[in-house]
Enzyme design. Structure first.
Site, short mmCIF file in Angstrom:
data_model
loop_
_atom_site.label_atom_id
_atom_site.label_comp_id
_atom_site.label_asym_id
_atom_site.label_seq_id
_atom_site.Cartn_x
_atom_site.Cartn_y
_atom_site.Cartn_z
N LYS A 115 0.89 -1.06 -0.08
CA LYS A 115 -0.14 -0.07 0.08
C LYS A 115 0.77 1.26 0.14
CE LYS A 115 -4.54 -1.81 1.17
NZ LYS A 115 -5.60 -1.64 2.15
N LYS A 207 -4.75 -9.69 -6.52
CA LYS A 207 -6.26 -10.02 -6.01
C LYS A 207 -7.23 -8.87 -6.33
CE LYS A 207 -6.19 -7.70 -1.61
NZ LYS A 207 -7.02 -7.36 -0.41
N LYS A 210 -10.61 -3.12 -3.85
CA LYS A 210 -11.37 -1.89 -3.99
C LYS A 210 -10.58 -0.61 -4.79
CE LYS A 210 -13.27 -2.45 0.50
NZ LYS A 210 -12.76 -2.53 1.85
#
Ligand code: AQP
Length: 345
Positions: A115, A207, A210
């Protein structure tokens, strides 16, 4: 069915774009566990702000996750449904865990690396400490089990490490206060079923998430039947038919992903799907998957819309749930403060 006393805790971030991975990897399993366990389901808004959120959108997304919980069938009378920021114990325990967890442990967390990306120096301190807050969420309720997707496995191991270190560091005091050998349980993750890691519909190596810039990569919980059909039709695959055995899916990540999605939606196994569709081309399998996905997701979608049209009703569920969560959390915080040695009037 009789409930056990075992407690389940889990949460979903209100960061928008709630998708099929969140549903199959987490929320759908929350629904099943409510019949057998004492369940607490949280909308983890404190986690959401580890990356900047627009305040109005954060509120809306918090209601949307709550609406998804309710629309999927989680009963707010049988379970506790609430948003994290309404129970101050999460932040209080997270601070104590910031002082228990080691920098070296957090430095190993792959989700932070993913992230933060190349811009690590500019990531929030909260993003770095995120796993300590997650440990606090779980241990505040002394939960025995946490249903999560595979991406949370490493954070669950850290939660166990934090519980073990706390129990060890304060072992004498814990015994003295009559809490036995350990205050916090060593919580088990529940990572089970055919869809613990739903992959992007555009790239079988990533994966479903969002934050993927491509909306075609995910089926959103708010997608209507046309959008679901379009995304499945456009899902990337190879050109071979489905194999005769599960082993034949090895190295075919996109095909395996669609088979896993089908299996999870149909409450069956990948083996059963393969035996039903062995040798069939995607021109047969994809329409079958569209039909199944629309059948399962459309009623949820309709109910979410109905619930979102009454924001006060959703807020009431969260307020009542927060009150019940606070009762459990406050007791833990009082006991933990005593264990640590904080003076309490
Ligand atoms: N692709 C997935 N397959 C299976 N389970 C998944 N989960 C998330 N993605 C998948 C599970 O959903 C629960 C809630 O996740 P979250 O909202 O708290 O956080 P996340 O994992 O960061 O969600 P995203 O969609 O992956 O967001 P971004 O794009 O921000 O990284 C968890 O149990 C999670 O395992």
């Amino acid at each position: 069915m009789n409930k056990s006393n075992d407690r389940v805790f889990s949460g979903v971030q209100p960061t928008g774009n709630l998708h099929l991975g969140n549903y199959l990897g987490a929320i759908k399993r929350f629904v099943t566990l409510q019949d057998t366990h004492d369940c607490i389901y949280c909308v983890v808004d404190l986690h959401a702000i580890t990356q900047w959120q627009d305040p109005a959108e954060l509120k809306n997304n918090t209601r949307e996750v709550t609406a998804a919980y309710l629309a999927c069938g989680i009963d707010p009378a049988k379970n506790i449904i609430f948003n994290q920021s309404q129970v101050s114990g999460h932040a209080e325990l997270a601070w104590i865990f910031n002082c228990v967890a080691r920098m070296g442990w957090l430095n190993l967390m792959t989700q932070f690396k993913d992230k933060a990306g190349k811009n690590r120096e500019n990531a929030s301190v909260g993003l770095f400490c995120y796993p300590n807050l997650m440990a606090a969420d779980i241990l505040l309720y002394r939960a025995d089990f946490v249903p999560v997707g595979e991406d949370q496995k490493q954070h669950m191991e850290l939660t166990r490490d934090i519980a073990t270190k706390f129990n060890h560091d304060f072992g004498d005091r814990i015994k003295e206060l009559g809490h036995g050998d350990g205050y916090f349980p060593i919580t088990d993750p529940l990572i089970e079923g055919p869809a613990t890691r739903v992959m992007s519909l555009r790239d079988g190596s990533k994966k479903m998430s969002k934050s993927d810039p491509s909306d075609l990569s995910r089926i959103r919980m708010t997608d209507d039947a046309d959008a679901i059909a379009k995304k499945i039709r456009k899902a990337k695959t190879d050109s071979d038919p489905l194999p005769e055995t599960l082993e034949g899916l090895a190295g075919r990540s996109e095909a395996e992903n669609l088979v896993g999605i089908y299996a999870a939606l149909a409450d069956t196994t990948k083996e059963a799907v393969i035996s039903e569709y062995a040798g069939q081309p995607f021109s047969v399998f994809k329409p079958a998957l569209v039909e199944l996905a629309v059948e399962k997701l459309s009623p949820i979608n309709d109910e979410m819309r109905r619930l979102m049209a009454d924001p006060a009703g959703v807020d009431k569920v969260l307020a009542e749930g927060s009150e019940r969560a606070r009762e459990i959390a406050d007791k833990t915080i009082r006991e933990v403060k005593d264990i640590v040695g904080f003076l309490q009037a």
